[in-house]
Structures are given as structure tokens and as C-alpha cells.
Design a protein around this motif. Structure first.
Motif, PDB file in Angstrom:
ATOM      1  N   LEU A  29      -7.540  -2.084  -3.760  1.00 34.43           N
ATOM      2  CA  LEU A  29      -6.130  -1.695  -3.726  1.00 34.43           C
ATOM      3  C   LEU A  29      -5.278  -2.707  -4.495  1.00 34.43           C
ATOM      4  O   LEU A  29      -4.380  -2.320  -5.260  1.00 34.43           O
ATOM      5  N   GLY A  30      -5.562  -3.999  -4.302  1.00 33.75           N
ATOM      6  CA  GLY A  30      -4.819  -5.030  -5.020  1.00 33.75           C
ATOM      7  C   GLY A  30      -4.963  -4.895  -6.520  1.00 33.75           C
ATOM      8  O   GLY A  30      -3.997  -5.079  -7.274  1.00 33.75           O
ATOM      9  N   TYR A  31      -6.172  -4.531  -6.959  1.00 34.03           N
ATOM     10  CA  TYR A  31      -6.406  -4.328  -8.398  1.00 34.03           C
ATOM     11  C   TYR A  31      -5.658  -3.101  -8.904  1.00 34.03           C
ATOM     12  O   TYR A  31      -5.035  -3.130  -9.974  1.00 34.03           O
ATOM     13  N   SER A  32      -5.689  -2.017  -8.127  1.00 28.98           N
ATOM     14  CA  SER A  32      -5.009  -0.788  -8.550  1.00 28.98           C
ATOM     15  C   SER A  32      -3.493  -0.953  -8.581  1.00 28.98           C
ATOM     16  O   SER A  32      -2.796  -0.313  -9.356  1.00 28.98           O
ATOM     17  N   MET A  33      -2.963  -1.852  -7.710  1.00 26.30           N
ATOM     18  CA  MET A  33      -1.529  -2.113  -7.684  1.00 26.30           C
ATOM     19  C   MET A  33      -1.132  -3.213  -8.669  1.00 26.30           C
ATOM     20  O   MET A  33       0.026  -3.621  -8.732  1.00 26.30           O
ATOM     21  N   GLU A  34      -2.157  -3.703  -9.431  1.00 29.08           N
ATOM     22  CA  GLU A  34      -1.951  -4.747 -10.435  1.00 29.08           C
ATOM     23  C   GLU A  34      -1.472  -6.060  -9.831  1.00 29.08           C
ATOM     24  O   GLU A  34      -0.788  -6.849 -10.473  1.00 29.08           O
ATOM     25  N   LEU A  35      -1.847  -6.272  -8.574  1.00 30.20           N
ATOM     26  CA  LEU A  35      -1.606  -7.568  -7.950  1.00 30.20           C
ATOM     27  C   LEU A  35      -2.738  -8.535  -8.283  1.00 30.20           C
ATOM     28  O   LEU A  35      -2.586  -9.747  -8.133  1.00 30.20           O
ATOM     29  N   GLN A  45      -5.711   3.370 -18.432  1.00 31.01           N
ATOM     30  CA  GLN A  45      -5.592   3.023 -17.005  1.00 31.01           C
ATOM     31  C   GLN A  45      -4.644   3.985 -16.306  1.00 31.01           C
ATOM     32  O   GLN A  45      -3.643   3.594 -15.739  1.00 31.01           O
ATOM     33  N   LYS A  46      -4.996   5.258 -16.347  1.00 37.05           N
ATOM     34  CA  LYS A  46      -4.177   6.270 -15.679  1.00 37.05           C
ATOM     35  C   LYS A  46      -4.560   6.378 -14.209  1.00 37.05           C
ATOM     36  O   LYS A  46      -5.705   6.173 -13.837  1.00 37.05           O
ATOM     37  N   SER A  47      -3.568   6.717 -13.392  1.00 39.02           N
ATOM     38  CA  SER A  47      -3.836   7.012 -11.993  1.00 39.02           C
ATOM     39  C   SER A  47      -4.353   8.440 -11.877  1.00 39.02           C
ATOM     40  O   SER A  47      -4.398   9.182 -12.862  1.00 39.02           O
ATOM     41  N   LYS A  48      -4.729   8.836 -10.662  1.00 40.25           N
ATOM     42  CA  LYS A  48      -5.216  10.201 -10.443  1.00 40.25           C
ATOM     43  C   LYS A  48      -4.146  11.236 -10.771  1.00 40.25           C
ATOM     44  O   LYS A  48      -4.455  12.382 -11.096  1.00 40.25           O
ATOM     45  N   ASN A  49      -2.875  10.829 -10.670  1.00 40.69           N
ATOM     46  CA  ASN A  49      -1.778  11.752 -10.961  1.00 40.69           C
ATOM     47  C   ASN A  49      -1.430  11.816 -12.443  1.00 40.69           C
ATOM     48  O   ASN A  49      -0.510  12.528 -12.842  1.00 40.69           O
ATOM     49  N   HIS A  93       8.140 -13.513 -31.822  1.00 47.29           N
ATOM     50  CA  HIS A  93       9.216 -14.330 -32.399  1.00 47.29           C
ATOM     51  C   HIS A  93       8.632 -15.195 -33.510  1.00 47.29           C
ATOM     52  O   HIS A  93       7.647 -15.922 -33.287  1.00 47.29           O
ATOM     53  N   ASN A  94       9.209 -15.088 -34.699  1.00 49.06           N
ATOM     54  CA  ASN A  94       8.792 -15.901 -35.845  1.00 49.06           C
ATOM     55  C   ASN A  94       7.287 -15.831 -36.101  1.00 49.06           C
ATOM     56  O   ASN A  94       6.620 -16.848 -36.302  1.00 49.06           O
ATOM     57  N   GLY A  95       6.750 -14.630 -36.035  1.00 53.50           N
ATOM     58  CA  GLY A  95       5.336 -14.431 -36.323  1.00 53.50           C
ATOM     59  C   GLY A  95       4.410 -14.731 -35.159  1.00 53.50           C
ATOM     60  O   GLY A  95       3.181 -14.586 -35.279  1.00 53.50           O
ATOM     61  N   MET A  96       4.962 -15.151 -34.022  1.00 51.76           N
ATOM     62  CA  MET A  96       4.147 -15.430 -32.829  1.00 51.76           C
ATOM     63  C   MET A  96       4.247 -14.259 -31.847  1.00 51.76           C
ATOM     64  O   MET A  96       5.302 -13.624 -31.729  1.00 51.76           O
ATOM     65  N   ARG A  97       3.134 -13.987 -31.170  1.00 51.62           N
ATOM     66  CA  ARG A  97       3.118 -12.916 -30.171  1.00 51.62           C
ATOM     67  C   ARG A  97       2.529 -13.425 -28.877  1.00 51.62           C
ATOM     68  O   ARG A  97       1.583 -14.226 -28.874  1.00 51.62           O
ATOM     69  N   SER A  98       3.081 -12.931 -27.770  1.00 56.36           N
ATOM     70  CA  SER A  98       2.493 -13.258 -26.464  1.00 56.36           C
ATOM     71  C   SER A  98       1.393 -12.258 -26.128  1.00 56.36           C
ATOM     72  O   SER A  98       1.250 -11.223 -26.802  1.00 56.36           O
ATOM     73  N   LYS A  99       0.614 -12.551 -25.102  1.00 57.47           N
ATOM     74  CA  LYS A  99      -0.380 -11.594 -24.620  1.00 57.47           C
ATOM     75  C   LYS A  99       0.326 -10.428 -23.938  1.00 57.47           C
ATOM     76  O   LYS A  99       1.424 -10.582 -23.398  1.00 57.47           O
ATOM     77  N   LYS A 100      -0.332  -9.276 -23.955  1.00 61.33           N
ATOM     78  CA  LYS A 100       0.247  -8.114 -23.276  1.00 61.33           C
ATOM     79  C   LYS A 100       0.187  -8.309 -21.766  1.00 61.33           C
ATOM     80  O   LYS A 100      -0.778  -8.864 -21.235  1.00 61.33           O
ATOM     81  N   ALA A 101       1.231  -7.851 -21.079  1.00 56.89           N
ATOM     82  CA  ALA A 101       1.293  -7.949 -19.621  1.00 56.89           C
ATOM     83  C   ALA A 101       1.868  -6.665 -19.048  1.00 56.89           C
ATOM     84  O   ALA A 101       2.623  -5.948 -19.725  1.00 56.89           O
ATOM     85  N   SER A 102       1.518  -6.370 -17.827  1.00 53.10           N
ATOM     86  CA  SER A 102       1.983  -5.134 -17.192  1.00 53.10           C
ATOM     87  C   SER A 102       3.421  -5.269 -16.723  1.00 53.10           C
ATOM     88  O   SER A 102       3.817  -6.299 -16.169  1.00 53.10           O
ATOM     89  N   SER A 103       4.171  -4.203 -16.912  1.00 51.37           N
ATOM     90  CA  SER A 103       5.540  -4.161 -16.394  1.00 51.37           C
ATOM     91  C   SER A 103       5.570  -3.672 -14.946  1.00 51.37           C
ATOM     92  O   SER A 103       6.587  -3.801 -14.258  1.00 51.37           O
ATOM     93  N   GLY A 104       4.461  -3.068 -14.498  1.00 48.85           N
ATOM     94  CA  GLY A 104       4.428  -2.474 -13.166  1.00 48.85           C
ATOM     95  C   GLY A 104       5.098  -1.112 -13.107  1.00 48.85           C
ATOM     96  O   GLY A 104       5.179  -0.499 -12.045  1.00 48.85           O
ATOM     97  N   ILE A 105       5.568  -0.633 -14.270  1.00 45.07           N
ATOM     98  CA  ILE A 105       6.264   0.659 -14.345  1.00 45.07           C
ATOM     99  C   ILE A 105       5.301   1.689 -14.924  1.00 45.07           C
ATOM    100  O   ILE A 105       4.627   1.430 -15.921  1.00 45.07           O
TER     101      ILE A 105
END
Length: 386
Positions: free
Chosen positions: A185-191, A11-15, A26-38
Motif C-alpha cells: 500500500l505504501g508503494y502504491s501511494m508513493e510513500l 504506472q496506472k491504477s486499476k481505474n 536551469h542553465n542546461g541542468m536537469r533534476s531527476k523526475k519526481a512524483s507530484s502525487g497528482i
């Protein structure tokens, strides 16, 4: 508890910037991946952190994210059954859902750079006159953008058509395309998690657009109108519209005209220097004697009345000049294009004067306006004298 960062390389931008994602374990459990917005360049990512001279703000942002997640975990670790709950607490806290109206405002803000003021007015008027009334009509004025999908876009199209106020299918198409662009735009900004209208086809049947303009005889009759002392407002409208016909200035450009900023004089011509919004460049418009005379008469004060009043006064003048055409201020530019072409000016020069970014626009619209009087003059010049 551990916070793990990874790069979303697909998911790279044009730049070339990719988004950093995170999950907690934690203790063998994992959460789903989420965007940091960075975002960071792929070649500067070193598995856990960003490298390079300007990487400190990025790494500081990741450290802050890690600290916030750790604080949440310490606060709720005794009550949770799965580590995903900590991620959900954070996402709910940090990612408020944006409304459709606010998302549209973000599109306007993004597109407002380097465009004509009138274009932004069109964007805002669409929101005021159509988008808000539609959302209100379905009882969901503050609809969250994540719930807006292709069915709503289809309803919005029918809402506009059923009003009977849409005279141009081109306006309808552009308006709906802006709504699609806002969601994108909302999708590209991860909103938004997805672009729910990306595959929606507008499927609009276009009516043939009529480009109205004055021919040379009509322009002459319009210029020869006389007015009484009580009709100065009509005379002003007539003179300003003629300036448009001889210069191709739009209503907004006429309103913003400043003699010190937009007017120069050389040995051979006097010029209008006009920045055109669609090309974002300075265009040089030679002042014909007719336009120069009018500007001097107006003392270079070209501020018209409000657009609807200006258009109304133009139509009154048209009626008096026995011109059976529905005219408004923008058709002054149409007349200028037709006038220049019919006078023998090369179409590439007309393109530059009108401020078109592509010659195709000039060919598509204005080349069709070459009237019989232009053909007659050219044949007279070439053949009759012989």
C-alpha cells in the motif's frame, strides 16, 4: 528556471489514472523526475496541463507545485551548485518519511470500510501484541517504512514463533500477509520508492486445523444442565452459547443484536436479519423453536460478558456436561453449521445462513462435520421403513 510535467503512463491504477511527474531545469541542468502525487486520466492530459470540466483542482495543484519550486529556487539560487538541490529541498520538505507503524495504520484505515468490527480488532491486536513488540525488540520502535525489508519480515515471523504463543499457522500467515499488504500500500501511494517485501515467500508449514463443534448428544446434554441461584452467570453463558448453536451468530453479532433491528416475524417463521461482514449483505436466519424459546427467556437481551469471561464460563458448562472439548464462543457457529447439515439442510442453504461468500468455504469446512448420527438418520429414513 523551468518546471516540466509529464505523465507516467506505465504506472496506472486499476481505474486508469496515471501519476504526473515533474522535473526542473536551469542553465542546461536537469533534476531527476519526481512524483507530484497528482493523478489524471491519460486521455485528459495535454502535455502541460489537464483538460476537461473537472480539471481545475488538478491544474491548481500543479500551479501550486510550480510556485513552491520557484520560491525555493529564488531563495537558494545563489548558493546551489546544481538544480537537483532545489528538488531535494522540496522533496525533503514535502515528503516526510512514514514509520512502519503509521503505514500499518493506513492499511487498517483502508480495510475498515464494510468489514466486521471483530476483523478490525484482530488487525489492531496484531499491531499491539506483535508488530510493536518486535520493533521494540530490535531497538527501532519508530522504524521508517522505507527501511523495512524481507529480513525484518523473516525476523518478525521467528519472533512470533519463538514466543510459543502462536497456536495457529493460519493466524501467523494472515498476520505476515497484512504486513506485506501495508508495504505494498505504501508503494502504491508513493510513500515508498519500492516494495521491499513483494518477493518474500512466507514459507509457512500449516498444521491441520481442527474445527470443534458439539454433536447432537453433546448439544442435548449441554442444554439439559441445571444451575443454582448463585450460578446465574453460568446459566446465561449456557443459554447464549445455545443461541449461537441454533442460529450461527458470532460473539460480535450476539453482542450487537437488537430485537427491533434484527428480528422480524412472518406467517410461517420468525427470522433474524443479520448483516455479515465478510459478504456485506443481509442474511435471513430462521429461528428454530429452541432458539426462539431461549431468546424469549432472555427477553431478547443477548449481551454477553467480556469475551474471555464468556469463554471461561462456556468451558465450565462443558465440563459439567461431561464434554471433553476445548470450546470457545466461535465454536457455536461451527456447531450451527454441523447441526444444520446433519439435520438434512441443503449445503447451499447452509452457506447463505452462515454468511459464507463462497460455497467452497462451506464445503471445505462444514461438510466434513457431518457425523455418523446424520448418516444413520438418513439411512433409517430411506431403508429401515422399507
Amino acid at each position: 528556471m523551468n518546471v516540466v510535467f509529464s505523465l507516467r503512463k506505465d504506472q496506472k491504477s486499476k481505474n486508469g489514472l496515471a501519476v504526473i511527474y515533474w522535473y526542473i531545469s536551469h542553465n542546461g541542468m536537469r533534476s531527476k523526475k519526481a512524483s507530484s502525487g497528482i493523478r489524471v486520466y491519460e486521455h485528459l492530459w495535454q502535455k502541460k496541463y489537464a483538460s476537461g470540466q473537472n480539471s481545475k483542482p488538478i491544474n491548481d495543484g500543479l500551479d501550486n507545485l510550480r510556485a513552491d519550486l520557484t520560491d525555493l529556487f529564488n531563495q537558494y539560487k545563489s548558493t546551489i551548485s546544481h538544480i537537483q538541490e532545489i528538488a531535494d529541498f522540496y522533496l525533503k520538505k514535502e515528503s516526510p518519511q512514514i514509520s512502519m507503524l503509521d503505514l500499518y495504520d493506513k492499511l487498517v484505515e483502508k480495510r475498515s470500510v464494510g468489514v466486521a468490527r471483530g476483523t478490525i480488532t484482530i488487525y489492531n491486536n496484531f499491531k499491539k501484541n506483535w508488530l510493536k513488540p518486535y520493533l521494540k525488540s530490535i531497538g527501532n520502535l519508530n522504524m521508517e517504512a522505507r527501511h523495512f525489508n524481507y529480513k525484518h519480515l523473516e525476523q518478525l515471523k521467528n519472533f512470533m514463533l519463538d514466543s510459543g504463543k502462536i497456536k495457529s499457522t493460519e493466524y501467523l500467515e494472515k498476520s505476515l500477509a497484512r504486513v506485506k499488504a501495508a508495504v505494498k500500500l505504501g508503494y502504491s501511494m508513493e510513500l515508498l520508492e519500492k516494495d521491499a517485501v513483494a518477493q518474500y515467500s512466507l514459507n509457512i508449514k500449516h498444521k491441520k486445523r481442527e474445527y470443534v463443534y458439539l454433536d447432537i448428544e453433546e448439544l442435548k446434554r449441554f442444554a439439559e444442565l441445571t444451575f443454582s441461584e448463585r450460578e446465574k452467570h453460568l446459566e446465561l453463558a449456557r443459554d447464549l452459547f445455545l443461541v449461537q448453536c441454533y442460529t450461527s451468530l458470532s460473539y460480535g453479532e450476539l453482542k450487537d443484536f437488537n430485537v427491533k433491528k434484527n428480528h422480524i416475524e412472518t406467517d410461517d417463521w420468525e427470522w433474524i436479519l443479520q448483516k455479515r461482514g465478510k459478504t456485506n449483505g443481509i442474511h435471513y436466519i430462521p429461528l428454530l423453536p429452541e432458539a426462539l424459546e431461549l431468546l424469549k427467556k432472555l427477553e431478547y437481551n443477548t449481551t454477553p460478558t467480556a469475551n474471555h469471561t464468556y469463554n471461561q464460563n462456556i468451558r465450565i458448562c462443558m465440563y459439567r456436561a461431561r464434554i471433553d472439548k476445548y470450546m470457545r464462543s466461535h465454536f457455536g457457529k461451527h456447531t450451527a453449521g454441523a447441526f444444520f447439515l446433519n439435520s438434512g439442510i441443503d449445503i447451499n442453504v447452509v452457506q447463505k445462513v452462515l454468511g459464507h461468500s463462497s460455497i467452497k468455504t462451506t464445503e471445505k469446512v462444514y461438510a466434513k462435520m457431518i457425523h455418523t448420527w446424520g448418516v444413520k438418520n438418513e439411512f433409517d429414513r430411506v431403508f429401515r421403513n422399507k
